[in-house]
Design a protein around this motif. Structure first.
Motif, PDB file in Angstrom:
ATOM      1  N   LEU A  10      10.268  25.764  19.906  1.00 20.29           N
ATOM      2  CA  LEU A  10       9.828  24.578  20.491  1.00 20.29           C
ATOM      3  C   LEU A  10      10.259  23.431  19.764  1.00 20.29           C
ATOM      4  O   LEU A  10      10.837  23.684  18.642  1.00 20.29           O
ATOM      5  CB  LEU A  10       8.074  24.671  20.244  1.00 20.29           C
ATOM      6  N   PRO A  11      10.173  22.306  20.370  1.00 16.39           N
ATOM      7  CA  PRO A  11      10.803  21.085  19.823  1.00 16.39           C
ATOM      8  C   PRO A  11       9.902  20.590  18.629  1.00 16.39           C
ATOM      9  O   PRO A  11      10.151  19.328  18.017  1.00 16.39           O
ATOM     10  CB  PRO A  11      11.155  19.911  20.831  1.00 16.39           C
ATOM     11  N   LEU A  12       8.920  21.324  18.169  1.00 15.23           N
ATOM     12  CA  LEU A  12       8.009  20.782  17.032  1.00 15.23           C
ATOM     13  C   LEU A  12       8.744  20.573  15.851  1.00 15.23           C
ATOM     14  O   LEU A  12       9.234  21.526  15.216  1.00 15.23           O
ATOM     15  CB  LEU A  12       6.707  21.689  17.080  1.00 15.23           C
ATOM     16  N   LEU A  13       8.849  19.224  15.494  1.00 14.39           N
ATOM     17  CA  LEU A  13       9.317  19.091  14.051  1.00 14.39           C
ATOM     18  C   LEU A  13       8.312  19.217  13.136  1.00 14.39           C
ATOM     19  O   LEU A  13       8.730  19.507  11.849  1.00 14.39           O
ATOM     20  CB  LEU A  13      10.064  17.538  14.365  1.00 14.39           C
ATOM     21  N   PRO A  30       6.494  30.720  14.334  1.00 15.29           N
ATOM     22  CA  PRO A  30       6.607  31.920  14.067  1.00 15.29           C
ATOM     23  C   PRO A  30       8.078  32.440  14.499  1.00 15.29           C
ATOM     24  O   PRO A  30       8.629  31.760  15.143  1.00 15.29           O
ATOM     25  CB  PRO A  30       5.766  32.695  14.867  1.00 15.29           C
ATOM     26  N   ASN A  31       8.926  33.322  13.859  1.00 10.51           N
ATOM     27  CA  ASN A  31      10.025  33.714  14.378  1.00 10.51           C
ATOM     28  C   ASN A  31      10.285  33.877  15.897  1.00 10.51           C
ATOM     29  O   ASN A  31       9.227  34.275  16.478  1.00 10.51           O
ATOM     30  CB  ASN A  31      10.473  35.312  13.688  1.00 10.51           C
TER      31      ASN A  31
END
Length: 157
Positions: free
Chosen positions: A83-86, A78-79
């Motif tokens: 997070l570093p989630l790729l 979400p805007n």
């Protein structure tokens, strides 16, 4: 400005017996090479699946009635959420083994290529037109060369 080494978290799961499939350490090394200098921190998941699961996913997400070698699912945060989630990669092991045999490639080299290819998709690269494809393929060649893996677009290795 250089980014320095990538802080990388890679989760590898196997939805089928691991015989003949590279270790989690191999996938982590290939992911690190793909991300080196491109992103500072990344968290991604790689799942190895059989033909049945590969078919179900490819049918559901792409409308294709066959398993494919690699599927990339970029994280859709979400805007305002940083997070570093790729994202996630799904690699269909039987397809990889068949392609490697058909193309006279080492299986591990093919896994490395598809891992790099999938991660580039997670970073936003694509190959929808000829120019994009050429750029993406050249980047794949450069990354794989750092791993001592031959050009995957040549016939045989």
């Amino acid at each position: 400005m250089t980014l320095g080494p990538t802080i990388l978290e890679v989760s590898v799961s196997y939805g089928l017996p691991r015989r003949g499939i590279p270790s989690p350490q191999s996938f982590r090394r290939w992911a690190a090479a793909a991300l080196d200098g491109r992103i500072r921190e990344a968290d991604l998941a790689i799942r190895l699946v059989d033909d049945r699961e590969g078919l179900a996913l490819n049918r559901h997400y792409r409308g294709k009635d066959h398993p494919t070698n690699v599927l990339s699912f970029p994280a859709d945060l979400p805007n305002g959420v940083t997070l570093p989630l790729l994202g996630d990669l799904v690699i269909c092991a039987p397809v990889v083994a068949r392609e490697a045999a058909e193309q006279n490639k080492r299986v591990n080299a093919h896994y490395a290529h598809l891992t790099v290819h999938g991660i580039l998709h997670l970073l936003g690269w694509d190959h929808e037109d000829e120019r994009e494809a050429e750029c993406m393929e050249q980047l794949e060649r450069e990354i794989l060369a750092t791993l001592d893996i031959a050009d995957p677009y040549l016939t045989g290795e």
